[in-house]
Motif scaffolding. Structure first.
Motif, PDB file in Angstrom:
ATOM      1  N   ARG B   4       0.837  -1.211   0.000  1.00 16.86           N
ATOM      2  CA  ARG B   4       0.000   0.000   0.000  1.00 16.86           C
ATOM      3  C   ARG B   4       0.866   1.254   0.000  1.00 16.86           C
ATOM      4  O   ARG B   4       1.972   1.255   0.521  1.00 16.86           O
ATOM      5  N   GLU B   5       0.271   2.335  -0.564  1.00 17.00           N
ATOM      6  CA  GLU B   5       0.919   3.641  -0.494  1.00 17.00           C
ATOM      7  C   GLU B   5       0.443   4.330   0.792  1.00 17.00           C
ATOM      8  O   GLU B   5      -0.729   4.235   1.141  1.00 17.00           O
ATOM      9  N   VAL B  21       6.172   4.120   1.575  1.00 21.07           N
ATOM     10  CA  VAL B  21       5.928   2.673   1.723  1.00 21.07           C
ATOM     11  C   VAL B  21       6.601   2.207   3.007  1.00 21.07           C
ATOM     12  O   VAL B  21       7.697   2.666   3.339  1.00 21.07           O
ATOM     13  N   PHE B  22       5.923   1.314   3.743  1.00 21.48           N
ATOM     14  CA  PHE B  22       6.502   0.773   4.978  1.00 21.48           C
ATOM     15  C   PHE B  22       6.476  -0.741   4.931  1.00 21.48           C
ATOM     16  O   PHE B  22       5.436  -1.333   4.595  1.00 21.48           O
ATOM     17  N   PHE B  31       8.237   6.145  12.190  1.00 24.40           N
ATOM     18  CA  PHE B  31       8.054   7.329  11.342  1.00 24.40           C
ATOM     19  C   PHE B  31       7.061   8.290  11.999  1.00 24.40           C
ATOM     20  O   PHE B  31       7.287   9.502  12.063  1.00 24.40           O
ATOM     21  N   LEU B  32       5.978   7.748  12.513  1.00 21.18           N
ATOM     22  CA  LEU B  32       4.934   8.593  13.117  1.00 21.18           C
ATOM     23  C   LEU B  32       5.463   9.307  14.364  1.00 21.18           C
ATOM     24  O   LEU B  32       5.187  10.480  14.586  1.00 21.18           O
ATOM     25  N   ARG B  33       6.245   8.575  15.161  1.00 22.94           N
ATOM     26  CA  ARG B  33       6.792   9.196  16.383  1.00 22.94           C
ATOM     27  C   ARG B  33       7.755  10.315  16.022  1.00 22.94           C
ATOM     28  O   ARG B  33       7.781  11.357  16.665  1.00 22.94           O
ATOM     29  N   TYR B  34       8.561  10.079  15.014  1.00 23.00           N
ATOM     30  CA  TYR B  34       9.595  11.034  14.637  1.00 23.00           C
ATOM     31  C   TYR B  34       9.000  12.263  13.950  1.00 23.00           C
ATOM     32  O   TYR B  34       9.360  13.395  14.258  1.00 23.00           O
ATOM     33  N   LYS B  48       2.267  -3.391  -6.990  1.00 24.73           N
ATOM     34  CA  LYS B  48       3.564  -4.071  -6.992  1.00 24.73           C
ATOM     35  C   LYS B  48       4.645  -3.062  -6.633  1.00 24.73           C
ATOM     36  O   LYS B  48       5.618  -3.383  -5.963  1.00 24.73           O
ATOM     37  N   LYS B  49       4.467  -1.820  -7.137  1.00 30.08           N
ATOM     38  CA  LYS B  49       5.439  -0.766  -6.852  1.00 30.08           C
ATOM     39  C   LYS B  49       4.724   0.429  -6.212  1.00 30.08           C
ATOM     40  O   LYS B  49       4.480   1.446  -6.870  1.00 30.08           O
ATOM     41  N   PRO B  50       4.371   0.279  -4.933  1.00 38.04           N
ATOM     42  CA  PRO B  50       3.570   1.350  -4.307  1.00 38.04           C
ATOM     43  C   PRO B  50       4.308   2.675  -4.211  1.00 38.04           C
ATOM     44  O   PRO B  50       3.673   3.717  -4.103  1.00 38.04           O
ATOM     45  N   TRP B  51       5.643   2.662  -4.252  1.00 37.35           N
ATOM     46  CA  TRP B  51       6.395   3.914  -4.135  1.00 37.35           C
ATOM     47  C   TRP B  51       6.193   4.820  -5.336  1.00 37.35           C
ATOM     48  O   TRP B  51       6.544   5.985  -5.308  1.00 37.35           O
TER      49      TRP B  51
END
Lengths: 447, 296
Positions: B4-5, B21-22, B31-34, B48-51
Motif C-alpha cells: 500500500r501507499e 511505503v513501509f 516514522f509517526l513518532r519522529y 507491486k510498486k507502491p512507491w
C-alpha cells in the motif's frame, strides 16, 4: 434445432468448422452453392444482382453492411438481407465471422469503430436469429448456449465483471441474491416466494427474469468473447504475417462503414457544427475553463473538456445521429482539432491550479488518447483508432466524478448532458437574436 | 502492508507527503513518532510498486458516508452532531445489508472516519473490479436512479408491457430503491429545496408520509398523484447519489484516513467499528487527551 455455432461462432463446433473448411485462398472466388442458398432463402430480395453475395468475401462484407444500414438507413429493407437469418448458410456464416473478426483484428485496433460495429452486429444477429425460432426451440438453444458459456451451475455476479465493466450489461437488470444471479424459476420461488404479496410469484418470475435475462447474458457474453477474440488477433499480428486477403477485406470493411454512415450523419447532422460559441457553454464547462484545483483538474481536463470541446466543435449532433464517426470523418486534415480544439483544452489546463501539464505532462498523451488517436503527444492521422473517441460525459457522470463543477442553472434542468445544453443554448441565443431583429425591423418600419 | 501507499499531512492542510511505503508496522510507528504528522492516510489500492503507484494489483471497494454531507438530515446542524452521525450509521447499515444480502460480499468492515463512516470491502471478488463496475454498485446500493416500471414477458416485438412500480417488486434493485426512497421521505424536515419537488408537492409528501410507515405505498402514490409521484421519486433518486461520496468509491487509487489515527481537525479517533448496532462515536472515538480536558 439451430446449430449453436450459427449464434456463437466461437464455440468449439464453430472453431472446428473453421479449422476443417476455412481456407483463405478462395475468398474472392464465385461460389455457386452460396449464391444458390441465398437466392432460395425465403423472402430474399433478388430483384437486383447486388443483393446476392457471390463469394465468401462478399458475404462477409454484407454482414457488416446489413448492420450499418439497418441502424442508420431509413430505406433499409429486411428482405435485402434475409439470407443472414437462413440457417442453411450456417457454415458460410461461421467462416465469414472468422474472416471479418481476423481482418478487423489485423487492420484495426480493438477500440476502433470497425471492431465496435462488428461486435454490435454480432449481438444484433443473435437477437434476430433467435426471434425466428419457436418458443421451445428458442429456450433449448439458449439453455445450450448458457451451458457452453458458463462453466459453473451457480453464476456469481462478479463473474460478469467484464460485461459490467464494458457496460454491456447493467447490475440493476439482474436479480441477485447472496451474490448469485437468479435465472432458474424454482430457485427464484425458493428464495423469494414468501416476499411476494398480491401477485402470483410464478408470473413475477416471468416478468422479471423469464428467458429475457438468460438471452441478455448469452448475447452479451458472445459479444464480449468476440471483442476478446479481436483483441487476441490484434496482439498476435506483430508476430505473424497477415494473409493479404484479410488485409484487403479489412480495408473493404472500413470503406463499407464510411459509405454507409453517410445515410444518417450527413457530416454533422441536423445540428450543424460551427465555431465555438463560448457564451453557450454550460456552467460545468465555464467553471472548468476558469481553472480547476488539484484533485479534480485531471478528470476535468482529460475526461470532461476534451470530449465536450471536440464534439461541440465537430459533431454536436452525436446523441441524435448516433453514427460512430471518427474525428477525421469530420476534420479531414485535423486542422480544426489542432488549431481550435486543442488550444482551448490546453488553455483550460494552464488555468488549473497548479497548471496541469507542469506536474502532470503525461496528461497531454491522455488527451490525445481520448480524441481517438492513441497514447501520443499529438493527434496524427495514422494513429487514429488506436483508442476510442470519448463521447461527452453525462450530467450524471459529472455529478459522480466532478461534483464541484456542477452548479446547475435553469437550462440544466432540461438536459442530461453538457453537449445538449450547448446545443439548446445556441438555439435559444439564435432565437433571441432573430426576435430582436424582427422587433428592430418592426420599429424601423414604424418610424 | 508493504503493497500500500501511505500519505501524510505534515502542515495541517491535507496530505502533502505521498508515495511512502513501509515494510512493517514497526517502521510506520517509528516514522509517526519522529515526524508526528497531523494526519495519516493509506491507499485503498495494493501495488507491486507502491512507491510510484505502479503496477496496480487490486483495490478495496469503498463507500464514504459523511454525516456532514448527507442530502437529508433531520438535525440541521452546521457540522456534525449526534443526530446526523446516527443517521449516517443507519445508512451504513442499510448499504451493508445490500452488499451482503444482495451482492453476497464478505469481509466488509466499517471505519469511523471522524466525521462519518467508511465501508471498506476486502472481498477478493470485489477488489479486482474496475471503476465502471464500482460506479454501478454505488448506484445500486444508494438507489441512485428510478428503476424502469415497464416490463416485457418475452423479447418479442409488438408486446404490451406490464406496468409495475418499484414498490410492488420486493426483490433486486427495485427493493433497494424502495428502501432508500422510504428512508429519505421519512427523514425530510419539510424545509428542503429539492430539484423536481416543488413546495406544494413537498407539503403533500409530509402530510401523507405516514402511509409509508405502514408500507401502504399504493395509497401514498394515490394521494400524491401518478405524475407528481414520478417527479418525487426522480427527485429523490438524484438526492440518493449524495448518500455516499461517489468519487471515493470509483477512485481506485484513493488514500483514506488510516484507522487508529487521529482526525486532527475534529480531534476524533479514526477507528474500526466492531458492532454498528451499539457504536457511539461520541463515547468511543474521543481520544484520551480530549476527554481529560476540563471543558469536555
Amino acid at each position: 434445432m439451430v446449430s449453436s455455432y450459427f449464434l456463437y461462432p466461437l464455440s468449439d463446433e464453430g472453431e472446428q468448422i473453421v479449422r476443417q473448411q476455412g481456407s483463405l485462398e478462395n475468398l474472392f472466388l464465385e461460389d455457386k452453392d452460396l449464391m444458390d442458398l441465398v437466392i432460395h432463402t425465403k423472402s430474399q430480395n433478388i430483384s437486383n444482382d447486388s443483393y446476392i453475395p457471390k463469394s465468401l468475401a462478399e458475404y462477409t462484407l454484407k454482414r457488416v453492411e446489413w448492420y450499418v444500414r439497418k441502424k442508420y438507413d431509413k430505406e433499409y429493407e429486411h428482405n435485402d438481407y434475409a439470407f443472414l437469418l437462413n440457417p442453411e448458410l450456417e457454415i458460410y456464416d461461421v467462416i465469414s465471422f472468422y474472416i471479418a473478426a481476423q481482418s478487423i483484428g489485423i487492420n484495426f485496433n480493438p477500440n476502433s469503430r470497425e471492431s465496435r460495429v462488428f461486435i454490435e452486429s454480432q449481438g444484433q444477429l443473435i437477437q434476430e436469429r433467435l426471434e425466428t425460432l419457436s418458443k421451445t426451440l428458442r429456450e433449448e438453444t439458449i439453455a445450450k448456449l448458457l451451458n457452453q458459456l458458463i462453466a459453473a451451475d451457480n453464476l456469481h455476479w462478479t463473474s460478469l465483471a467484464e460485461l459490467l465493466g464494458s457496460k454491456k450489461i447493467n447490475l440493476s437488470h439482474l436479480i441477485i441474491d447472496k451474490g448469485q444471479i437468479i435465472l432458474d424459476k424454482k430457485d427464484f420461488l425458493d428464495r423469494f416466494e414468501h416476499k411476494i404479496e398480491d401477485r402470483i410469484p410464478e408470473k413475477m418470475y416471468d416478468i422479471l427474469i423469464g428467458d429475457k435475462i438468460k438471452e441478455l447474458i448469452v448475447n452479451r457474453m458472445i459479444m464480449q468473447n468476440t471483442e476478446n477474440y479481436i483483441s487476441k488477433v490484434h496482439e498476435m499480428v506483430s508476430n505473424v504475417e497477415a494473409h493479404p486477403s484479410l488485409i484487403q477485406i479489412g480495408a473493404k470493411i472500413s470503406k463499407t462503414l464510411t459509405e454507409n454512415y453517410s445515410y444518417s450523419s450527413n457530416q454533422g447532422g441536423d445540428i450543424k457544427a460551427s465555431k465555438f460559441q463560448v457564451e453557450a457553454f454550460p456552467p460545468c464547462i465555464q467553471n472548468t475553463m476558469d481553472g480547476v484545483s488539484a484533485g479534480n483538474r485531471n478528470d476535468a481536463i482529460v475526461l470532461l473538456m476534451t470530449s465536450f470541446l471536440s464534439y461541440a466543435r465537430l459533431y454536436p449532433s452525436v446523441f441524435k445521429n448516433k453514427a460512430d464517426l471518427k474525428i477525421s470523418d469530420l476534420d479531414k486534415g485535423l486542422k480544426i482539432t489542432t488549431t481550435e480544439i486543442l488550444p482551448l483544452i490546453y488553455e483550460a489546463a494552464q488555468n488549473c491550479n497548479p497548471p496541469l501539464f507542469e506536474d502532470d505532462p503525461q496528461e497531454k498523451l491522455n488527451i490525445t488518447a481520448k480524441l481517438g488517436f492513441g497514447v501520443h503527444e499529438t493527434p496524427e492521422l495514422d494513429k487514429e483508432g488506436e483508442s476510442k473517441w470519448y463521447t461527452p460525459m453525462s450530467c450524471e457522470k459529472i455529478k459522480i466524478h466532478l461534483p464541484v463543477l456542477c452548479q446547475p442553472d435553469e437550462n440544466c434542468k432540461k438536459i442530461g448532458n453538457p453537449l445538449s445544453y450547448y446545443n439548446l443554448k445556441k438555439w435559444l441565443m439564435k432565437q433571441s437574436m432573430t426576435n430582436q431583429q424582427t422587433e428592430n425591423t418592426k420599429k424601423s418600419e414604424g418610424n | 502492508m508493504n503493497k500500500r501507499e501511505f500519505g501524510f499531512d505534515h502542515l495541517g492542510r491535507g496530505p502533502n507527503d505521498r508515495y511512502r511505503v513501509f515494510k512493517n508496522s514497526d517502521l510506520l510507528r517509528k516514522f509517526l513518532r519522529y515526524r508526528a504528522p497531523f494526519a495519516v492516510y493509506s491507499s485503498v489500492a495494493f501495488y507491486k510498486k507502491p512507491w510510484k503507484r505502479g503496477e496496480w494489483l487490486k483495490s478495496e471497494l469503498v463507500f464514504d458516508v459523511d454525516a456532514k454531507d448527507l442530502p437529508v438530515r433531520s438535525c440541521n446542524c452546521d457540522s456534525v452532531c449526534e443526530i446526523c452521525l446516527d443517521e449516517a450509521l443507519q445508512i451504513v447499515g442499510s448499504i451493508i445489508d445490500v452488499l451482503k444480502e444482495d451482492l453476497g460480499l464478505k469481509n466488509v468492515h466499517v471505519i469511523y472516519s471522524g466525521r462519518g463512516y467508511h465501508i471498506r470491502v476486502l472481498d477478493p471478488a470485489a477488489m479486482q473490479l474496475n471503476s465502471e463496475v464500482r460506479s454501478q454498485i454505488l448506484k445500486y446500493v444508494s438507489g441512485a436512479f428510478n428503476p424502469k416500471n415497464r416490463y416485457y414477458m418475452e423479447s418479442l416485438p409488438g408486446q404490451k408491457p406490464y406496468e409495475l412500480e418499484h414498490f410492488t417488486i420486493p426483490v433486486g434493485y427495485s427493493a433497494v430503491f424502495t428502501d432508500r426512497i422510504k428512508y429519505i421521505i421519512l427523514h425530510l424536515t419539510g424545509e428542503e429545496e429539492i430539484d423536481q419537488i416543488n413546495p406544494r408537492l413537498l407539503k403533500d409528501v409530509m402530510q401523507n408520509r405516514h402511509f409509508l410507515e405502514e408500507e401502504k405505498w399504493g395509497l401514498f402514490k394515490n394521494k400524491i398523484g401518478p405524475r407528481r409521484y414520478k417527479n418525487l421519486v426522480d427527485g429523490i433518486a438524484k438526492l440518493n447519489l449524495g448518500l455516499v461520496d461517489a468519487k471515493v468509491s470509483i477512485d481506485l487509487k484513493r488514500i483514506l484516513r488510516l484507522p487508529t489515527s487521529l482526525h486532527s481537525k475534529v480531534s476524533m479517533k479514526c477507528m474500526k467499528v466492531d458492532n454498528i448496532e451499539n457504536f457511539d462515536p461520541l463515547k468511543e472515538a474521543v481520544p484520551k487527551f480530549v476527554r481529560e480536558r476540563k471543558e469536555f
